[in-house]
Design a protein around this motif. Structure first.
Motif, PDB file in Angstrom:
ATOM      1  N   ALA A   1       0.839  -1.192   0.000  1.00 13.65           N
ATOM      2  CA  ALA A   1       0.000   0.000   0.000  1.00 13.65           C
ATOM      3  C   ALA A   1       0.871   1.237   0.000  1.00 13.65           C
ATOM      4  N   SER A   2       0.216   2.389  -0.163  1.00 12.39           N
ATOM      5  CA  SER A   2       0.934   3.660  -0.122  1.00 12.39           C
ATOM      6  C   SER A   2       0.314   4.568   0.919  1.00 12.39           C
ATOM      7  N   LEU A   3       1.133   5.382   1.541  1.00 12.82           N
ATOM      8  CA  LEU A   3       0.678   6.445   2.418  1.00 12.82           C
ATOM      9  C   LEU A   3       1.276   7.741   1.864  1.00 12.82           C
ATOM     10  N   ARG A   4       0.405   8.586   1.319  1.00 12.42           N
ATOM     11  CA  ARG A   4       0.857   9.779   0.628  1.00 12.42           C
ATOM     12  C   ARG A   4       0.962  10.942   1.615  1.00 12.42           C
TER      13      ARG A   4
ATOM     14  N   ASP B   1      11.672  -2.780   5.843  1.00 17.28           N
ATOM     15  CA  ASP B   1      10.576  -3.471   5.157  1.00 17.28           C
ATOM     16  C   ASP B   1       9.266  -2.997   5.766  1.00 17.28           C
ATOM     17  N   LEU B   2       8.698  -1.968   5.175  1.00 20.46           N
ATOM     18  CA  LEU B   2       7.509  -1.335   5.729  1.00 20.46           C
ATOM     19  C   LEU B   2       6.235  -1.954   5.172  1.00 20.46           C
ATOM     20  N   PRO B   3       5.152  -1.928   5.949  1.00 23.26           N
ATOM     21  CA  PRO B   3       3.880  -2.465   5.471  1.00 23.26           C
ATOM     22  C   PRO B   3       3.194  -1.566   4.455  1.00 23.26           C
ATOM     23  N   ALA B   4       3.660  -0.331   4.322  1.00 22.99           N
ATOM     24  CA  ALA B   4       3.134   0.610   3.326  1.00 22.99           C
ATOM     25  C   ALA B   4       4.263   1.537   2.913  1.00 22.99           C
ATOM     26  N   THR B   5       4.178   2.040   1.696  1.00 18.60           N
ATOM     27  CA  THR B   5       5.222   2.919   1.175  1.00 18.60           C
ATOM     28  C   THR B   5       4.848   4.387   1.371  1.00 18.60           C
ATOM     29  N   PRO B   6       5.616   5.160   2.157  1.00 13.10           N
ATOM     30  CA  PRO B   6       5.344   6.593   2.219  1.00 13.10           C
ATOM     31  C   PRO B   6       5.763   7.272   0.917  1.00 13.10           C
ATOM     32  N   GLU B   7       4.859   8.039   0.341  1.00 15.52           N
ATOM     33  CA  GLU B   7       5.132   8.760  -0.895  1.00 15.52           C
ATOM     34  C   GLU B   7       5.186  10.260  -0.608  1.00 15.52           C
TER      35      GLU B   7
ATOM     36  N   HIS C   1      13.793   6.560  11.418  1.00 14.85           N
ATOM     37  CA  HIS C   1      13.142   5.709  12.419  1.00 14.85           C
ATOM     38  C   HIS C   1      11.761   6.246  12.774  1.00 14.85           C
ATOM     39  N   GLN C   2      11.635   7.568  12.818  1.00 15.74           N
ATOM     40  CA  GLN C   2      10.341   8.181  13.079  1.00 15.74           C
ATOM     41  C   GLN C   2       9.338   7.838  11.989  1.00 15.74           C
ATOM     42  N   ALA C   3       9.763   7.962  10.732  1.00 15.98           N
ATOM     43  CA  ALA C   3       8.884   7.619   9.621  1.00 15.98           C
ATOM     44  C   ALA C   3       8.499   6.146   9.668  1.00 15.98           C
ATOM     45  N   LYS C   4       9.464   5.285   9.929  1.00 20.23           N
ATOM     46  CA  LYS C   4       9.205   3.839  10.041  1.00 20.23           C
ATOM     47  C   LYS C   4       8.154   3.555  11.099  1.00 20.23           C
ATOM     48  N   ASP C   5       8.349   4.091  12.301  1.00 18.74           N
ATOM     49  CA  ASP C   5       7.433   3.801  13.402  1.00 18.74           C
ATOM     50  C   ASP C   5       6.031   4.318  13.115  1.00 18.74           C
TER      51      ASP C   5
END
Length: 389
Positions: free
Chosen positions: A3-6, A31-37, A342-346
């Motif tokens: 998935a994506s998180l925009r 390895d994130l469950p969604a891709t930040p865009e 790490h902040q973005a990951k969490d």
């Protein structure tokens, strides 16, 4: 990543660069469950904003955050603007159904922070989450120190010492910026860096401050007005303006267990550039975290034989350390910028799991009450002041 998180980021200053680094790098190492865009960045100066967006990796630009909140293709609003705008933007974003990451301190006043926490509570009921950007929590050594304390490595905590020392204002001719104006910054050293000292002390110890006795001081009460486009090291504009925030904050605090803490935050510690230091002392040991040695902690085991007593340095770079497995081989160090990844990951992981990320807006509200209590204590002759609502 399925998935994506925009992301729409509001602001493009120093923290904009740091947050951009985090969003850009996190999905390439974890390895994130969604891709930040990195979808859109908002800044008032269109030309500057476009230049920085291309440099930092944002796909689009805008000049008004409101148009970003109206878009259906934005999932996360990242707020990196001065403190006087946090409440307005964050509450509007949450009401628009956007997840929110807001830089610290949460707000410029207790009332603003309360309203932000209430908005976050209401949004959470609809699966929308908010988090405060106390990024130093996510330095691996700081997280590891928290883990050691939580498993009893220091025993019952008696004392906590926390300092955040900088010196970027020691020159009395350094120009007046928004960080020295109460209407924009809320407070000076207390809110800007003291907030970090409070958060780190509470985070590593697992305790909460309940009352404080403090003093604030403004050493340089007026400064040259900053010229257009001039940095701190540049030439000032015409005239001088009043500094309306503190340069120095010092306070004693009592925690919910009865433990005592001493805190100092200053931008006049000559020779100190970014010295955040937290030491936890208990009946079985002690732990020290120091940002000037950010890949290590010092640990003292008071239960060891007398012949073996002494602080030992633990290098926090192993794959089994917090966040460590995603980066470099054993012994290779991390830097300031890694905390933002790490902040973005969490945040991405929490949103994807439907769980509240930390620190929450409630956490930010509690820290705002501590800061407000220190300010009120200073106004009342350093009288002990409760942090309760």
């Amino acid at each position: 990543m399925s998935a994506s998180l925009r992301v729409g980021m509001i602001g493009n200053g120093f923290m904009g660069a740091a947050h951009s680094q985090g969003w850009r790098v996190a999905p390439r190492f974890f390895d994130l469950p969604a891709t930040p865009e990195m979808t859109v960045m908002v800044g008032r100066d269109a030309a500057k904003n476009e230049q920085l967006a291309q440099k930092w990796g944002w796909a689009e630009t805008a000049q008004d955050y409101r148009e970003v909140l109206e878009r259906d293709d934005i999932d996360i609003v990242d707020i990196v603007t001065p403190g006087d705008t946090h409440a307005e933007i964050a509450i509007a974003a949450l009401e628009a159904g956007k997840h929110v990451l807001c830089e610290k301190p949460l707000a410029n006043s207790v009332d603003e922070a309360r309203r932000m926490a209430q908005a976050a509570d209401a949004a959470r009921a609809n699966g929308v989450f908010a988090m405060v950007g106390f990024t130093y929590r996510r330095v691996p050594a700081a997280t590891f120190a928290r883990d050691l304390v939580a498993r009893g490595a220091v025993g019952n905590i008696r004392q906590i010492r926390a300092q955040y020392l900088q010196d970027w204002l020691i020159d009395p001719e350094a120009p007046l910026t928004w960080r020295m104006k109460k209407d924009q910054a809320g407070s000076g050293a207390l809110g800007d860096i003291g907030a970090h000292a409070v958060d780190m002390a509470q985070f590593i110890s697992g305790l909460s401050l309940t009352s404080v006795s403090g003093i604030l001081e403004t050493f340089v009460k007026e400064r040259p007005i900053m010229g257009e486009g001039i940095g701190l090291s540049g030439t000032a504009g015409e005239g001088r303006g009043d500094v309306t925030v503190d340069d120095f904050a010092s306070f004693t605090g009592r925690f919910d267990t009865g433990a005592l803490g001493t805190f100092e935050a200053t931008r006049f510690a000559t020779g100190r550039k970014n010295a955040l230091r937290v030491e936890i002392s208990g009946d079985k040991g002690a732990i020290l975290f120091d940002m000037e040695d950010m890949n290590a902690i010092q640990y003292y085991d008071a239960t060891a034989p007398g012949t073996e007593l002494g602080f030992k340095r633990i290098f926090v770079t192993e794959a089994d350390h917090p966040y460590g497995g995603a980066w470099w081989p054993t012994g290779h160090m991390l830097g300031y910028e890694h905390g933002f990844s790490h902040q973005a990951k969490d945040l991405v992981e929490a949103i994807s799991a439907g769980t509240q990320p930390t620190p929450s807006f409630d956490d930010g509200y509690q820290i705002q009450r501590v800061l407000d209590s220190v300010e009120r204590s200073s106004e009342n002759g350093s009288a002990w002041t409760s942090t309760a609502v």
